[in-house]
Design a protein around this motif. Structure first.
Motif, PDB file in Angstrom:
ATOM      1  N   GLU A 132       1.819  -3.955  -3.990  1.00 19.17           N
ATOM      2  CA  GLU A 132       2.784  -3.494  -4.985  1.00 19.17           C
ATOM      3  C   GLU A 132       4.213  -3.654  -4.480  1.00 19.17           C
ATOM      4  O   GLU A 132       5.115  -4.075  -5.237  1.00 19.17           O
ATOM      5  CB  GLU A 132       2.505  -2.036  -5.343  1.00 19.17           C
ATOM      6  CG  GLU A 132       1.241  -1.843  -6.176  1.00 19.17           C
ATOM      7  CD  GLU A 132       0.948  -0.380  -6.417  1.00 19.17           C
ATOM      8  OE1 GLU A 132       1.609   0.474  -5.746  1.00 19.17           O
ATOM      9  OE2 GLU A 132       0.067  -0.062  -7.231  1.00 19.17           O
ATOM     10  N   GLN A 133       4.428  -3.356  -3.226  1.00 21.08           N
ATOM     11  CA  GLN A 133       5.754  -3.550  -2.658  1.00 21.08           C
ATOM     12  C   GLN A 133       6.123  -5.036  -2.626  1.00 21.08           C
ATOM     13  O   GLN A 133       7.252  -5.426  -2.946  1.00 21.08           O
ATOM     14  CB  GLN A 133       5.804  -2.945  -1.239  1.00 21.08           C
ATOM     15  CG  GLN A 133       7.123  -3.100  -0.531  1.00 21.08           C
ATOM     16  CD  GLN A 133       8.242  -2.306  -1.202  1.00 21.08           C
ATOM     17  OE1 GLN A 133       7.979  -1.335  -1.906  1.00 21.08           O
ATOM     18  NE2 GLN A 133       9.472  -2.768  -1.020  1.00 21.08           N
ATOM     19  N   GLN A 134       5.134  -5.880  -2.265  1.00 23.11           N
ATOM     20  CA  GLN A 134       5.379  -7.322  -2.212  1.00 23.11           C
ATOM     21  C   GLN A 134       5.661  -7.882  -3.616  1.00 23.11           C
ATOM     22  O   GLN A 134       6.574  -8.717  -3.789  1.00 23.11           O
ATOM     23  CB  GLN A 134       4.168  -8.030  -1.602  1.00 23.11           C
ATOM     24  CG  GLN A 134       4.338  -9.515  -1.433  1.00 23.11           C
ATOM     25  CD  GLN A 134       3.099 -10.165  -0.840  1.00 23.11           C
ATOM     26  OE1 GLN A 134       2.068  -9.528  -0.656  1.00 23.11           O
ATOM     27  NE2 GLN A 134       3.201 -11.447  -0.550  1.00 23.11           N
ATOM     28  N   SER A 135       4.916  -7.439  -4.618  1.00 20.49           N
ATOM     29  CA  SER A 135       5.140  -7.908  -5.993  1.00 20.49           C
ATOM     30  C   SER A 135       6.524  -7.491  -6.484  1.00 20.49           C
ATOM     31  O   SER A 135       7.228  -8.266  -7.176  1.00 20.49           O
ATOM     32  CB  SER A 135       4.066  -7.355  -6.922  1.00 20.49           C
ATOM     33  OG  SER A 135       2.792  -7.782  -6.525  1.00 20.49           O
ATOM     34  N   HIS A 136       6.941  -6.303  -6.143  1.00 22.26           N
ATOM     35  CA  HIS A 136       8.270  -5.844  -6.536  1.00 22.26           C
ATOM     36  C   HIS A 136       9.350  -6.718  -5.926  1.00 22.26           C
ATOM     37  O   HIS A 136      10.331  -7.098  -6.611  1.00 22.26           O
ATOM     38  CB  HIS A 136       8.445  -4.378  -6.122  1.00 22.26           C
ATOM     39  CG  HIS A 136       9.788  -3.814  -6.434  1.00 22.26           C
ATOM     40  ND1 HIS A 136      10.212  -3.592  -7.730  1.00 22.26           N
ATOM     41  CD2 HIS A 136      10.826  -3.466  -5.622  1.00 22.26           C
ATOM     42  CE1 HIS A 136      11.438  -3.110  -7.700  1.00 22.26           C
ATOM     43  NE2 HIS A 136      11.837  -3.027  -6.429  1.00 22.26           N
ATOM     44  N   GLU A 137       9.188  -7.095  -4.662  1.00 27.05           N
ATOM     45  CA  GLU A 137      10.178  -7.947  -4.016  1.00 27.05           C
ATOM     46  C   GLU A 137      10.174  -9.355  -4.627  1.00 27.05           C
ATOM     47  O   GLU A 137      11.244  -9.977  -4.804  1.00 27.05           O
ATOM     48  CB  GLU A 137       9.892  -8.016  -2.514  1.00 27.05           C
ATOM     49  CG  GLU A 137      10.097  -6.692  -1.796  1.00 27.05           C
ATOM     50  CD  GLU A 137       9.704  -6.776  -0.325  1.00 27.05           C
ATOM     51  OE1 GLU A 137       9.195  -7.856   0.084  1.00 27.05           O
ATOM     52  OE2 GLU A 137       9.880  -5.773   0.396  1.00 27.05           O
ATOM     53  N   ARG A 165       9.392 -10.176  -7.729  1.00 26.63           N
ATOM     54  CA  ARG A 165      10.032 -10.123  -9.036  1.00 26.63           C
ATOM     55  C   ARG A 165      11.550 -10.060  -8.905  1.00 26.63           C
ATOM     56  O   ARG A 165      12.292 -10.688  -9.700  1.00 26.63           O
ATOM     57  CB  ARG A 165       9.520  -8.919  -9.826  1.00 26.63           C
ATOM     58  CG  ARG A 165       8.064  -9.056 -10.286  1.00 26.63           C
ATOM     59  CD  ARG A 165       7.679  -7.917 -11.214  1.00 26.63           C
ATOM     60  NE  ARG A 165       6.282  -8.017 -11.630  1.00 26.63           N
ATOM     61  CZ  ARG A 165       5.276  -7.408 -11.042  1.00 26.63           C
ATOM     62  NH1 ARG A 165       5.506  -6.643  -9.968  1.00 26.63           N
ATOM     63  NH2 ARG A 165       4.045  -7.572 -11.492  1.00 26.63           N
ATOM     64  N   GLN A 166      12.033  -9.326  -7.923  1.00 22.90           N
ATOM     65  CA  GLN A 166      13.475  -9.265  -7.706  1.00 22.90           C
ATOM     66  C   GLN A 166      14.028 -10.641  -7.299  1.00 22.90           C
ATOM     67  O   GLN A 166      15.115 -11.057  -7.754  1.00 22.90           O
ATOM     68  CB  GLN A 166      13.800  -8.210  -6.638  1.00 22.90           C
ATOM     69  CG  GLN A 166      13.651  -6.774  -7.106  1.00 22.90           C
ATOM     70  CD  GLN A 166      14.051  -5.783  -6.032  1.00 22.90           C
ATOM     71  OE1 GLN A 166      14.107  -6.124  -4.843  1.00 22.90           O
ATOM     72  NE2 GLN A 166      14.336  -4.574  -6.451  1.00 22.90           N
ATOM     73  N   SER A 171      -0.832 -10.284  -7.922  1.00 21.23           N
ATOM     74  CA  SER A 171      -1.292  -9.557  -9.107  1.00 21.23           C
ATOM     75  C   SER A 171      -2.808  -9.614  -9.233  1.00 21.23           C
ATOM     76  O   SER A 171      -3.460  -8.612  -9.588  1.00 21.23           O
ATOM     77  CB  SER A 171      -0.621 -10.141 -10.361  1.00 21.23           C
ATOM     78  OG  SER A 171       0.794 -10.000 -10.281  1.00 21.23           O
TER      79      SER A 171
END
Length: 689
Positions: free
Chosen positions: A611-616, A618-619, A645
């Protein structure tokens, strides 16, 4: 001129004689016809004196020093052959002049402390008072006993260490033996010579106090004044309810008159060594009365008035075995203190009312204002010379070097009182120490020198160890753990002989010794332990003193400490079978629950990371969204986001499955543990020394 010299010399001689007469103190207690026969000295400043003689009079006058009259009256006991004939004992009473007391001063009886001493003049210091004992008839065979102040007797010891008990000898080569001698020092300050008395020394201090029976005691009384008969208040009335009269009590039965008691019987065993002869001191004064002149001739000749009788059928007094001459080691050096040649000269040791009494077997002569030393015992005892590490604040070097000590066991039948001891070995004097009161069978360690060829270094570390089931109730789990303190003593020996060393380890309060070396003495009364260690010649040895204190804590069933405690309980043969069966069933479920929880924790951790990796990702994609030159980077970030994902979806499904399984297993495990009840822990296993 010559006549003047003679007159001067004569006046000087008269002056010297008068001074000597003034210095002559005289006995504290004296009675004509009653010679001193027995003295028993205690360790609290008093002694029991016994006088005996044949009296042809109806009165005996004792001359007693003024300050000792009270003690004499409080402890006076009179024994007479044929029954007591004592009528009374009279003595003068000292009166205090009213002029000696300050006006308005409180009475001495009303003060909190003792009456302050008054200066009555030096001439009254050594005054003697007459205590008159009135008797019935004229012919009497009297034994009079009383207690008076006297210096305490003081013990002194000698210890000769044999070759097998040396500090550098090989341990266990043969029995370690030492020769122990005990002496008693007696001082006579009674004002009279002790000639041919039977002397006994008691290693005890019975309760004894100063008595003032010779002084008048008038307690204060309340003062009542007459103020008339005026009634200042109306008294209230009291009402008694009507009741039937109680029947009179039955008359008391008439008891038969008691037979007359035999006078003097209560004192026979306490003061008269001849009174225990059957029919001796209670035989009456008829035809069986002893001839007074014959007894007087016997006493003058030094023969007892009655022949010694056989011992009565009472429990025999236990006597200590004296040292036989053959028991001395053949290789003992001639310079050492020698054992007595005649073993019958040793004092007989007896236990009397919990105290130890040494009876000297021969008559003793002790002139007034002199002292003598008598041999009390000489015996082979278990003993050796070793080393003791016991840091003492009075000896600074003792914090890193041990003492040389004499260690021996009181193998006698009586108590050894506190006193100095001199240690010998191979004809040489090694040193002196102090023996504390030593009961029979106890062992003492007496330092007498400091040994610098041995050095000791001390370190300490602490930690918690172990896990034991303590209590299971209501689904809650408590375990016991040990707070362990390791105190390590590194002993280095720079000598050419192995050194047997005792370490005096100060015990930690509330702890127990775990796995102590063989021969350890845990002295809980003194708060220390004597722990042995053998140090090789020119080598180093380390002693680890393990002390443990138990404490409890409540923990989670799924923790590692719980797993260790339960498995230890299941493997213990002392475990309760029913509790072990229930724990086994619960632990089968725990065996599946614990891995599932661990796997769930890993999945949750991985999900958080994705989840942390996906957030980064997307940014980053949002940042290069309008940059046409970053097409390749945009494709790479998009692919990585798609993989993350997909992995998140897979993990989410697995987490849901594991949570369902875990919830089911947790419910089953909770139900199983709620049924378990353990209220008392198993005792901790002691490590073998």
């Amino acid at each position: 001129m010559r006549r003047y010299d003679v007159a001067s010399a004569g006046s000087g001689l008269l002056l010297a004689l008068s001074l000597l007469a003034g210095c002559a103190r005289g006995p504290d207690v004296d009675a004509s016809g009653l010679a001193l026969r027995r003295v028993v000295i205690y360790r609290n400043g008093v002694a029991y004196f016994e006088r005996r003689g044949l009296i042809d009079a109806d009165q005996v006058t004792f001359r007693v020093r003024k300050e000792k009259v009270g003690d004499f009256l409080a402890t006076l006991a009179v024994i007479e052959a044929g029954g007591s004939s004592v009528r009374s004992a009279s003595f003068p009473v000292e009166l205090v002049d009213e002029d000696d007391e300050a006006p308005g001063a409180p009475r001495p009886e009303m003060t909190q402390g003792p009456e302050p001493p008054r200066d009555r003049g030096a001439k009254k210091k050594d005054e003697l008072e007459d205590v008159k004992l009135t008797l019935d008839g004229r012919e009497h065979d009297l034994v009079v006993g009383y207690v008076a102040e006297t210096p305490v007797w003081r013990p002194s010891y000698r210890l000769v260490i044999g070759a097998a008990g040396r500090a550098g000898g090989e341990p266990g080569a043969r029995a370690k033996q030492a020769h122990l001698q005990a002496w008693g020092i007696v001082q006579n300050l009674s004002g009279e010579d002790w000639k041919g008395v039977k002397l006994s020394l008691v290693a005890g201090a019975p309760l004894a106090f100063q008595a003032t029976l010779d002084q008048a005691a008038i307690p204060p009384r309340p003062i009542v004044s007459d103020q008339g008969e005026v009634i200042v208040s109306v008294p209230t009335s009291e009402t008694t309810l009507a009741a039937e009269a109680a029947p009179p009590p039955p008359p008391a039965p008439q008891s038969e008159p008691a037979a007359p008691a035999d006078e003097g019987e209560g004192y026979a065993y306490a003061f008269n060594e001849d009174a225990d002869r059957p029919g001796g001191s209670h035989s009456g004064r008829g035809a069986g009365a002893l001839d007074l002149e014959a007894k007087r001739r016997r006493l003058k000749a030094g023969v007892p008035a009655r022949a010694p009788a056989p011992a009565p059928a009472a429990p025999a007094v236990k006597r200590a075995e004296s040292l036989k001459p053959s028991a001395m080691p053949a290789e003992a050096a001639p310079m050492n203190p020698s054992p007595p040649r005649n073993v019958s000269a040793l004092a007989a040791v007896a236990m009397e009312a919990g105290t130890t009494r040494y009876d000297i077997p021969f008559p003793v002569d002790i002139p007034d204002r002199s002292a003598t030393m008598v041999l009390l015992l000489a015996k082979q005892v278990p003993g050796e010379s070793i080393f003791l590490f016991a840091p003492d604040g009075g000896v600074p070097a003792s914090s890193s070097h041990p003492f040389r000590v004499a260690r021996f066991t009181n193998d006698t039948k009586g108590l050894l009182e506190r006193g100095p001891i001199a240690v010998f070995e191979d004809g040489a004097f090694l040193g002196q120490g102090m023996v504390e009161p030593l009961p029979p069978g106890a062992t003492t360690t007496v330092p007498f020198a400091l040994e610098r060829s041995l050095a000791v270094d001390t370190t300490r570390e602490e930690n918690a160890e172990g896990a034991r089931l303590a209590k299971i109730e209501g689904g809650a789990l408590e375990i016991e753990r040990d707070w362990v303190t390791h105190t390590k003593y590194a002993v280095r020996n720079g000598g050419d002989l192995p050194a047997r060393t005792l370490v005096k380890h100060p015990r930690l309060h509330g702890t127990r010794l775990h796995g102590p070396p063989k021969g350890t003495e845990d002295n809980l009364g003194t708060g220390s332990a004597l722990v042995p260690i053998d140090v090789p010649r020119r080598g180093t040895a380390v002693l680890d003193v393990d002390e443990r204190r138990t404490f409890r804590q409540q923990i989670d069933w799924l923790s590692q400490l719980a797993d260790d405690a339960v498995k230890a309980y299941l493997n213990d043969p002392r475990a309760d079978a029913a509790v072990a069966r229930q724990l086994g069933q619960a632990w089968d479920v725990r065996g599946k629950l614990r891995p599932a929880l661990d796997e769930l924790d890993k999945l949750i951790a991985e999900r958080q990371h994705l989840e942390q990796q996906s957030h980064e990702l997307r940014q980053n994609l949002r940042a290069i969204e309008k940059n046409r030159t970053a097409d390749a980077l945009r494709r790479d970030l998009t692919e990585r986001l798609a993989k993350a994902s997909a992995r998140l979806d897979e993990i989410t499904k697995r987490v849901i499955v594991f949570e369902m399984q875990i919830n089911e297993q947790q419910i089953r495990f909770r139900d199983l543990t709620r049924e378990i009840k353990l209220l008392a822990p198993l005792s901790p296993v002691r490590a073998a020394p």
